[in-house]
Design a protein around this motif. Structure first.
Motif, short mmCIF file in Angstrom:
data_model
loop_
_atom_site.label_atom_id
_atom_site.label_comp_id
_atom_site.label_asym_id
_atom_site.label_seq_id
_atom_site.Cartn_x
_atom_site.Cartn_y
_atom_site.Cartn_z
N THR A 150 0.75 -1.16 0.06
CA THR A 150 0.06 0.00 0.08
C THR A 150 0.85 1.12 -0.14
OG1 THR A 150 -0.17 0.01 2.47
CG2 THR A 150 -1.97 -1.20 1.11
N MET A 154 0.17 3.84 -2.92
CA MET A 154 -0.40 5.27 -2.41
C MET A 154 0.56 6.10 -3.24
SD MET A 154 -0.59 6.81 1.17
CE MET A 154 1.53 6.38 1.63
N MET A 158 -0.57 9.11 -5.92
CA MET A 158 -0.71 10.46 -5.32
C MET A 158 -0.62 11.44 -6.36
SD MET A 158 0.97 12.07 -2.08
CE MET A 158 0.90 13.47 -1.55
#
Length: 248
Positions: A150, A154, A158
């Motif tokens: 993750t 992420m 982003m």
């Protein structure tokens, strides 16, 4: 006096020796290995023998990967999980049957692998990631060090318009100046070179599969690569026999 991050090797000893030569590595360089030394190509035991010797000649930092955990459990307890055996464990076991080595030295190598390392410039080196907003030292589920995806996912997606002081900016990314990981092959994103998302650098360029082994200078971001691993091991399949690389 460089600091060099090295991606997942997966038993590809020939790739490591080749890329060390191409990067013109000297004993003045610090080498940070991001884990997964084992499982895939046929030379795991030879590779670990080399790393043990290399550590006596220069500063090396060895991070623990999920495949290294599996291999360590096998060496310690003769524990063979079906998933490990299918995902490269078979080749690792065969290499240890073929190579005459001192088991205690190898056990010590696996035991002393680090879950993560933070340098004096607040740069984190970890195999996979962490989930705690307070940092890896506060991680509840320590398997995340070698399994979490993750953090990378992420960082990769982003919105780069979000400023670091914003409440929208993920706390995990605020904690460190930079983060260096392996674990998730960049081949998933149709890339065979190191990738960057915000302040996270992924150095696993798919050496377990059809990709190359990479070394990244963490200050200049210059990198060097081996030949594709199937070219170095033409009579082997590595982990390509798994076909779907997302099942790493």
């Amino acid at each position: 006096m460089r600091t060099l991050a090295i991606g997942d090797i997966h038993g590809g000893f020939r790739a490591l020796t080749q890329v060390l030569e191409r990067a013109k590595v000297t004993t003045d360089d610090t080498l940070i290995f991001l884990g997964d030394y084992v499982d895939g190509w046929s030379e795991t035991a030879e590779l670990v023998e080399f790393l043990i010797e290399l550590n006596t000649k220069q500063e090396c930092i060895f991070i623990r990967g999920n495949h290294d955990v599996w291999c360590h459990e096998w060496l310690l307890e003769d524990r063979i999980s079906d998933i490990w055996y299918m995902q490269g464990g078979k080749e690792t076991m065969e290499s240890y049957e073929r190579v005459d080595c001192i088991k205690e030295e190898h056990l010590s190598f696996y035991t002393n692998l680090q879950n993560y390392y933070v340098d004096e410039k607040n740069r984190l080196f970890i195999h996979a990631g962490f989930s705690s907003m307070h940092g890896p030292e506060r991680e509840v589920y320590q398997t995340n060090y070698s399994w979490d995806r993750t953090l990378w996912e992420m960082a990769l997606v982003m919105d780069k318009r979000i400023q670091k002081h914003s409440y929208l900016y993920p706390n995990r990314l605020k904690l460190f100046h930079e983060i260096y990981i392996g674990h998730t092959p960049t081949l998933r994103y149709e890339k065979d070179i190191p990738m960057n998302g915000i302040n996270v650098w992924n150095v696993d360029t798919g050496a377990a599969f059809t990709g190359k082994l990479s070394i990244l200078d963490i200050d200049t971001k210059e990198f060097w690569q081996s030949d594709p691993l199937p070219d170095l091991y033409p009579d082997e399949k590595g982990r390509n026999k798994m076909r779907v690389i997302r099942r790493k």
